[in-house]
Write a protein that holds these residues in place. Structure first.
Motif, PDB file in Angstrom:
ATOM      1  N   UNK A 176      42.427  35.329  52.914  1.00  0.00           N
ATOM      2  CA  UNK A 176      41.985  36.311  53.917  1.00  0.00           C
ATOM      3  C   UNK A 176      42.825  37.582  53.875  1.00  0.00           C
ATOM      4  N   UNK A 177      43.825  37.637  53.015  1.00  0.00           N
ATOM      5  CA  UNK A 177      44.717  38.797  52.952  1.00  0.00           C
ATOM      6  C   UNK A 177      44.627  39.437  51.568  1.00  0.00           C
ATOM      7  N   UNK A 178      45.320  40.570  51.409  1.00  0.00           N
ATOM      8  CA  UNK A 178      45.402  41.230  50.114  1.00  0.00           C
ATOM      9  C   UNK A 178      44.168  42.056  49.793  1.00  0.00           C
ATOM     10  N   UNK A 179      44.238  42.713  48.637  1.00  0.00           N
ATOM     11  CA  UNK A 179      43.146  43.555  48.160  1.00  0.00           C
ATOM     12  C   UNK A 179      42.502  42.899  46.954  1.00  0.00           C
ATOM     13  N   UNK A 180      41.208  42.678  47.032  1.00  0.00           N
ATOM     14  CA  UNK A 180      40.464  41.988  45.981  1.00  0.00           C
ATOM     15  C   UNK A 180      39.292  42.864  45.548  1.00  0.00           C
ATOM     16  N   UNK A 181      39.233  43.153  44.249  1.00  0.00           N
ATOM     17  CA  UNK A 181      38.177  44.010  43.722  1.00  0.00           C
ATOM     18  C   UNK A 181      36.837  43.292  43.759  1.00  0.00           C
ATOM     19  N   UNK A 182      35.787  44.053  44.096  1.00  0.00           N
ATOM     20  CA  UNK A 182      34.423  43.530  44.081  1.00  0.00           C
ATOM     21  C   UNK A 182      33.521  44.378  43.194  1.00  0.00           C
ATOM     22  N   UNK A 183      34.140  45.182  42.328  1.00  0.00           N
ATOM     23  CA  UNK A 183      33.388  46.063  41.437  1.00  0.00           C
ATOM     24  C   UNK A 183      33.525  45.572  40.002  1.00  0.00           C
ATOM     25  N   UNK A 184      33.542  46.503  39.036  1.00  0.00           N
ATOM     26  CA  UNK A 184      33.609  46.110  37.633  1.00  0.00           C
ATOM     27  C   UNK A 184      35.038  46.032  37.100  1.00  0.00           C
ATOM     28  N   UNK A 185      36.012  45.987  38.009  1.00  0.00           N
ATOM     29  CA  UNK A 185      37.398  45.757  37.585  1.00  0.00           C
ATOM     30  C   UNK A 185      37.731  44.278  37.795  1.00  0.00           C
ATOM     31  N   UNK A 186      38.978  43.921  37.512  1.00  0.00           N
ATOM     32  CA  UNK A 186      39.366  42.510  37.604  1.00  0.00           C
ATOM     33  C   UNK A 186      39.332  42.055  39.064  1.00  0.00           C
ATOM     34  N   UNK A 187      38.499  41.050  39.350  1.00  0.00           N
ATOM     35  CA  UNK A 187      38.392  40.533  40.707  1.00  0.00           C
ATOM     36  C   UNK A 187      39.199  39.274  40.932  1.00  0.00           C
ATOM     37  N   UNK A 188      39.381  38.463  39.891  1.00  0.00           N
ATOM     38  CA  UNK A 188      40.077  37.183  40.030  1.00  0.00           C
ATOM     39  C   UNK A 188      40.595  36.774  38.660  1.00  0.00           C
ATOM     40  N   UNK A 189      41.849  36.310  38.611  1.00  0.00           N
ATOM     41  CA  UNK A 189      42.435  35.805  37.367  1.00  0.00           C
ATOM     42  C   UNK A 189      42.794  34.342  37.584  1.00  0.00           C
ATOM     43  N   UNK A 190      42.225  33.493  36.754  1.00  0.00           N
ATOM     44  CA  UNK A 190      42.520  32.059  36.801  1.00  0.00           C
ATOM     45  C   UNK A 190      43.358  31.696  35.593  1.00  0.00           C
ATOM     46  N   UNK A 191      44.384  30.867  35.808  1.00  0.00           N
ATOM     47  CA  UNK A 191      45.372  30.624  34.752  1.00  0.00           C
ATOM     48  C   UNK A 191      45.724  29.154  34.655  1.00  0.00           C
ATOM     49  N   UNK A 192      45.729  28.640  33.432  1.00  0.00           N
ATOM     50  CA  UNK A 192      46.320  27.343  33.129  1.00  0.00           C
ATOM     51  C   UNK A 192      47.751  27.615  32.690  1.00  0.00           C
ATOM     52  N   UNK A 193      48.723  27.134  33.460  1.00  0.00           N
ATOM     53  CA  UNK A 193      50.129  27.456  33.234  1.00  0.00           C
ATOM     54  C   UNK A 193      50.788  26.328  32.448  1.00  0.00           C
ATOM     55  N   UNK A 194      51.197  26.634  31.204  1.00  0.00           N
ATOM     56  CA  UNK A 194      51.852  25.647  30.349  1.00  0.00           C
ATOM     57  C   UNK A 194      53.367  25.703  30.484  1.00  0.00           C
ATOM     58  N   UNK A 195      53.900  26.879  30.803  1.00  0.00           N
ATOM     59  CA  UNK A 195      55.346  27.049  31.023  1.00  0.00           C
ATOM     60  C   UNK A 195      55.537  28.275  31.896  1.00  0.00           C
ATOM     61  N   UNK A 196      56.519  28.236  32.804  1.00  0.00           N
ATOM     62  CA  UNK A 196      56.788  29.365  33.687  1.00  0.00           C
ATOM     63  C   UNK A 196      58.232  29.305  34.159  1.00  0.00           C
TER      64      UNK A 196
END
Length: 667
Positions: free
Chosen positions: A486-506
């Motif tokens: 419910x917070x933050x700024x999230x694009x709804x146009x033709x820019x990046x709206x959501x990044x999903x990541x499989x994290x192997x090392x961090x």
């Protein structure tokens, strides 16, 4: 001397008792058989009470015990002792006995009867002027309980006032305040009874009969094998702590489901006992409302013994159940927000290996391999059937190990999703919707993470998952429900709206609290394994789904054409021999590409791929192509310019020689 008395001596005795405390008189001369009169010093007054025993205390008082009890209490009262009849005690005793009988008959026949029994009394109230008749119980003159018939008026909350006759058993702790312990409505026979409670500590034998209370709270986590002895008891139990085990016994402790029960904090149950002392838990309720039977339903519970019946009803046959019902019977079909879920489309890279360093490179369309570490990886599309039937997957291999990670080191597979694909999730608003991520993985044993971030990497969510020893290096499906942010700024146009990541090392600098939205770009949490630690580590990635809601539907592989069309929005190539190219300024050849039927995300950039290529001119030598740029572009068309050595103006040719131009509008 006919009488014994004193100007100052006094007597004290409670009602319906026979022990008289004397103060101020020498009792050494008093003998059994003499008669005590209470209430006056100068005359015989009231009933004469025969003395049964005397215990002097020095010469100033003591205790006199009477044969009968006193009807009324006396406190510091005057008294007189008659010694005349002492010589003829037998006759006096007979007279006193006759008197007691006559007095009892008089009392019993009156409107109020007190039946004395030493310090305990039984009162029978028959007062005609009162609407209450009762049988009362007292100790030392103090009322502790009574059974009574009386008129009762009550008004239930939100109900109608009711007046009825009732028989009640009332109790009192101090003789003043009466409480209805048992209430019987004479009109209906309905009974209302109080049930007291007690706390017990769990033991192997937890004796529910050891406290006469109907409600029992049991604390502790010791395994219980017996509820103890007794007959026909009934108990309402509450288990305060989680982890206690109730042990099923088919005879002495029968439990629902005929199996052991491990308690959760706040669980309750109803237990009863038969005439042989055997306990039966008749009902058991989880504090969270779930059923006791959460495991696969035993086939023995299913009356339909046919294979179809078992498949439909037994959780152990879940795949067969889906086959009989069809997925539409259980799920509403949902749109997958990722357009290359089966990893089949690899327009730009084909099956070539990529080795990212200090950033990310696309392995297949829509999937980036990302690395920032002293370790090294290679990634590529491979042909290998997935559990859902896709013929392809992405494979990541460690080529140079990194035994330790810097604070901001990482190794990931990421999927950037365009804002218009996830606009309906309403992320960043008060009515943000939950979504669920489904990923197929094959990994070494360890703990890894699935992360979600906005395009600016200012909001993040991470959840760890574990690959156990038996699961290692086998295909596993990981499903992660993610609440809407419910917070933050999230694009709804033709820019990046959501990044999903499989994290192997961090590294530690990229870790967040986990399982909750937070500020920043964290992708994992404490406990993350280091996939880069060994060159024997291999990851495979397949069958990805991103759906609205908290439950992922069964994975469905889209058609090849649909996936390819979606991927051409972000990358496409113009092959050799594609149209005529004309010389523009002596060092360049240009042509216009039209993709109005399949617009790209943004005006693309051009690059030369698949070799340098050449311009083939009719009747002239081939001119090698050294580069490609975009002169002008929109989402539906672009002018592509090929760099060549200096040429004669006005020449026209075709692009040949195995070259191709890539148009890139990826995120």
């Amino acid at each position: 001397m006919a009488f014994l008395t004193s100007a100052t001596a006094t007597a004290t005795v409670a009602q319906n008792t026979n022990s008289v405390a004397i103060s101020g008189m020498d009792l050494n001369q008093v003998q059994p058989g003499m008669v005590l009169y209470l209430g006056a010093r100068d005359r015989v007054k009231g009933d004469g009470l025969i003395i049964a025993a005397v215990t002097p205390t020095g010469n100033s008082g003591g205790t006199i015990v009477l044969i009968g009890s006193v009807d009324a209490p006396y406190t510091n009262a005057a008294f007189l002792i008659d010694t005349i009849a002492y010589v003829g005690a037998a006759a006096v005793l007979q007279l006193e006995a006759d008197y007691q009988v006559l007095n009892a008959l008089r009392t019993f026949g009156g409107i109020n009867t007190n039946l004395a029994g030493g310090n305990r009394q039984l009162w029978l109230d028959k007062k005609l002027t009162s609407s209450v008749s009762y049988l009362a119980f007292a100790v030392g003159g103090v009322l502790f309980g009574r059974m009574e018939q009386r008129t009762v008026t009550y008004t239930p909350t939100g109900g109608t006032t009711t007046t009825t006759e009732a028989i009640t058993l009332r109790t009192s702790a101090d003789g003043t305040i009466l409480t209805d312990a048992i209430y019987v409505d004479t009109a209906t026979g309905g009974v209302d009874a109080l049930a007291d409670s007690v706390t017990m500590v769990a033991a192997s034998l937890t004796d529910l009969s050891s406290a006469r209370k109907k409600k029992v709270t049991i604390t502790g986590t010791v395994t219980i094998t017996s509820f103890g002895p007794g007959k026909h008891l009934e108990r309402l139990l509450t288990f305060q702590d989680a982890g206690l085990v109730l042990t099923h016994n088919a005879t002495s402790l029968k439990l629902p489901g005929a199996t052991n029960i491990t308690t959760q904090a706040g669980d309750t149950c109803h237990a009863t006992q038969d005439s042989s002392g055997n306990w039966h838990v008749r009902s058991y309720a989880r504090a969270d409302g779930t059923s006791l039977k959460t495991a696969a339903i035993a086939l023995a519970d299913i009356s339909d013994a046919s294979s179809a019946g078992r498949s439909l009803l037994a959780a152990a046959n879940y795949p067969a159940m889906l086959g009989l019902l069809g997925t539409d019977a259980l799920y509403t079909r949902k749109r997958n927000r990722f357009g290359n879920a089966g990893m089949r489309i690899s327009l730009a890279n084909g099956v070539s290996t990529v080795s990212p360093v200090g950033g990310g490179l696309y392995v297949v369309d829509g999937v980036k391999a990302e690395l920032s570490s002293s370790g090294r990886i290679s990634a590529q599309q491979i042909a290998s059937n997935s559990p859902a039937g896709s013929p392809n997957r992405v494979r990541v291999t460690v080529t140079t190990a990194a035994g330790s990670l810097g604070s901001n080191d990482y190794c990931t597979l990421s999927i950037p999703i365009e804002g218009i694909e996830v606009a309906d999730l309403k992320l960043g608003s008060t009515d943000a919707r939950a979504f669920v991520v489904r990923k197929g993985v094959r990994l070494p044993a360890g703990t890894y993470a699935v992360a979600a971030r906005n395009g600016a990497f200012s909001r993040c969510f991470a959840k760890l998952f574990t690959i156990t020893g038996p699961q290692a290096n086998t295909d596993q499906i990981i499903t992660v429900p993610i609440p809407g942010d419910v917070a933050g700024t999230w694009a709804r146009d033709n820019t990046v709206g959501l990044v999903l990541t499989l994290v192997l090392a961090a590294g530690s600098g990229l870790q967040t609290a986990g399982e909750a939205w937070a500020t920043g770009g964290g992708v994992s949490s404490a406990g993350q394994s280091n996939f880069l630690a060994s060159t024997s580590n291999v990851c495979e990635f397949f069958d990805v789904g991103v759906y609205e809601g908290s439950v992922a539907p069964p994975f469905e592989l889209a058609s090849q054409d649909d996936d390819a069309r979606r991927c051409r929005r972000y990358w496409r190539f113009l092959p050799a021999c594609s149209g005529n190219w004309w010389e523009s300024d002596g060092t360049k050849f240009a042509a216009t590409a039209d993709f109005s039927t399949e617009p790209m995300r943004v005006p693309p950039a051009a690059s030369l791929i698949s070799g340098s290529g050449a311009i083939q001119r009719p009747g002239s030598a081939v001119v090698n192509v050294t580069g490609a740029t975009v002169g002008f572009a929109s989402t539906t068309a672009a002018q592509i310019t090929l760099a060549t050595p200096a040429q004669t103006a006005g020449l026209v040719g075709s692009f040949a020689g195995g070259g191709a131009v890539g148009l890139d509008s990826r995120m």
